[in-house]
Design a protein around this motif. Sequence first.
Motif, PDB file in Angstrom:
ATOM      1  N   SER A 118      76.795  63.107  24.641  1.00  6.80           N
ATOM      2  CA  SER A 118      76.722  62.777  23.219  1.00  6.80           C
ATOM      3  C   SER A 118      77.750  61.683  22.980  1.00  6.80           C
ATOM      4  N   ASP A 119      77.890  61.271  21.724  1.00  4.76           N
ATOM      5  CA  ASP A 119      78.868  60.236  21.416  1.00  4.76           C
ATOM      6  C   ASP A 119      80.296  60.720  21.630  1.00  4.76           C
ATOM      7  N   LYS A 292      63.796  53.172  25.157  1.00  2.00           N
ATOM      8  CA  LYS A 292      65.241  53.131  25.392  1.00  2.00           C
ATOM      9  C   LYS A 292      65.872  54.298  24.634  1.00  2.00           C
ATOM     10  N   HIS A 293      65.937  55.451  25.304  1.00  4.74           N
ATOM     11  CA  HIS A 293      66.538  56.632  24.693  1.00  4.74           C
ATOM     12  C   HIS A 293      67.998  56.363  24.313  1.00  4.74           C
ATOM     13  N   PRO A 294      68.505  57.025  23.282  1.00  2.00           N
ATOM     14  CA  PRO A 294      69.943  56.937  23.001  1.00  2.00           C
ATOM     15  C   PRO A 294      70.799  57.406  24.182  1.00  2.00           C
ATOM     16  N   TYR A 295      70.286  58.391  24.964  1.00  6.16           N
ATOM     17  CA  TYR A 295      71.036  58.885  26.121  1.00  6.16           C
ATOM     18  C   TYR A 295      70.273  58.587  27.419  1.00  6.16           C
ATOM     19  N   GLU A 317      63.318  50.329  21.306  1.00  4.64           N
ATOM     20  CA  GLU A 317      64.305  51.216  20.686  1.00  4.64           C
ATOM     21  C   GLU A 317      63.747  51.944  19.468  1.00  4.64           C
ATOM     22  N   THR A 333      66.728  60.911  30.892  1.00  2.36           N
ATOM     23  CA  THR A 333      67.678  61.047  29.791  1.00  2.36           C
ATOM     24  C   THR A 333      68.724  62.087  30.158  1.00  2.36           C
ATOM     25  N   ASP A 339      67.128  63.345  22.641  1.00  2.00           N
ATOM     26  CA  ASP A 339      66.319  62.129  22.669  1.00  2.00           C
ATOM     27  C   ASP A 339      64.885  62.394  22.219  1.00  2.00           C
ATOM     28  N   TYR A 342      64.912  62.288  18.559  1.00  3.94           N
ATOM     29  CA  TYR A 342      65.045  60.899  18.095  1.00  3.94           C
ATOM     30  C   TYR A 342      63.670  60.258  17.930  1.00  3.94           C
ATOM     31  N   TRP A 343      62.807  60.472  18.924  1.00  7.34           N
ATOM     32  CA  TRP A 343      61.470  59.871  18.860  1.00  7.34           C
ATOM     33  C   TRP A 343      60.548  60.619  17.893  1.00  7.34           C
TER      34      TRP A 343
END
Length: 520
Positions: A118-119, A292-295, A317, A333, A339, A342-343
């Motif tokens: 994660s971030d 392009k997954h965030p992770y 993205e 991922t 992820d 996210y989508w």
Amino acid sequence: MKLTKDGLGKSINGWLLRQIELLKWKTEPFTEGSDGMRGVMIQGTASDVGKSLICTAFCRILSDQGIQVAPFKSQNMSNNSYVTILGEEIGRAQGVQAEAARTVATVDMNPILLKPESDMKSQIVLFGKKLETMGGMEYRANFYEQGLAAIDQALVNLSKNYTHLVIEGAGSPAEVNLNDREIVNMAVAERADVPVILVADIERGGVFASIVGTLALMPHPERVKGLLINKFRGDIRLFEDGIAFLEAYTKLPVLGVIPYMGNHEIEQEDSLGVREISRDNRNRPIDMAVLKHPYLSNFTDLEPFLNEPDVSVRWVEFVKDIGKPDILVFPGTKSTIADLRYWKEQKIEDTLLSIENKTRIIGLCGGFQMLGDSLSDPDGFDGTKAEFEKGLGLISGMVTHFTKEKFVKRRSGTAKMNEQTFNVDGYEIHTGRSKYGGKALVSFEDGTEGVQTERLIGTHIHGIFGSADSRQAFLAPIRQEKNLSQPMVQECSDRYSRFAGHVKAHIDWAQVERIMEGKG
């Protein structure tokens, strides 16, 4: 990898001895067994300036000279990992560099691997095995001494089998807010007692300020013995005044100006590198869209398609940018459920319905798991807690449950796709355990893996498209539909030597050798 059977046995025996040594961790700086150990550390003015590739080239050049050389990076942060022959994880760059050095990759070459979940948190892989997940502040406060001990032990172990090290730094050594407890740049150069070469990427612009500023802010700048200018485009004569300025201002030699080489075919550790390469293959007849997954992780699974002259690879993205591609890829991922959400928040299901009869789908590892009916991770082992998460439903009956123990294994088998059979040589690395039926994709001696339908393939195996045969089998019906002929794909049989030759031709290698010997 050019390695004899005896050499492989020796490496495994060395690994067994290392396991014993790990029980006796040392906390003093690296000294034991270091007599005659030489090398160089490649640091950069920023991330993605080309440190990994230059280290790869140096490993091959030294190997060509008959030198026992090993790559080393104390701590790597990447979700693009490499699985050793013993089923351990290290940064992919160090695995590639080991291949260039013509040696077996071991965990000593990258003792600490951080895999962002994660971030705020990353999974810590210590000597190839998952340790725990920590936040940045907790890691900085509690892991520092343990990290130094691991680095020292890895250096000791490498010194028993190699005479030279090519050490890669991370990011920039001028991060003044982190330098008091850093374990990736000058602190490593000090512990290994090696000189440093500083690399700057001229393509980004601001090369003079980045070099001068880095030298002004980094600790122990006196250890820097030379400069390299990377990714140059154009007439080198236009930069002669720049070289003269840098040498006069910094009192350091410019060891070389390396021209940009976009078709080196060496895997990129950073997705920025892959995105840069993919800019050059637009407007080709076969459109491959890669989410392009965030992770995102293990994006290098798609790099081989860049060798196909009729395939355009583009990153996506946002769902609105998917369009109507010929191929849509769900890559790996590090946080599958996060992820997937996210989508789904962007209503990707509607897009999938609109393209289901026109687009072929590829699901790889975590991307494969997204395509099933459901996923569950009640303890958050993959990064996001979820008792039940609805999948995209493209693979009926497939369910995935995440467990604490990670499955890591190299894989070799055969696959049959569109009536063409090809060999598969790759690896699996995932915490999710999936159950599914249907037509299998890959066959092993002890079972099968993956699934395929007329317009979809899914697998946990990374590297399945590494051979020209596998890509030809997958792309054949698309080319037939578009009336495209099968192109001649000329894959470089020795990409490491080709890139090493390119680097060596544009640097003062004799001066680099003097620097490594402490005479620069």
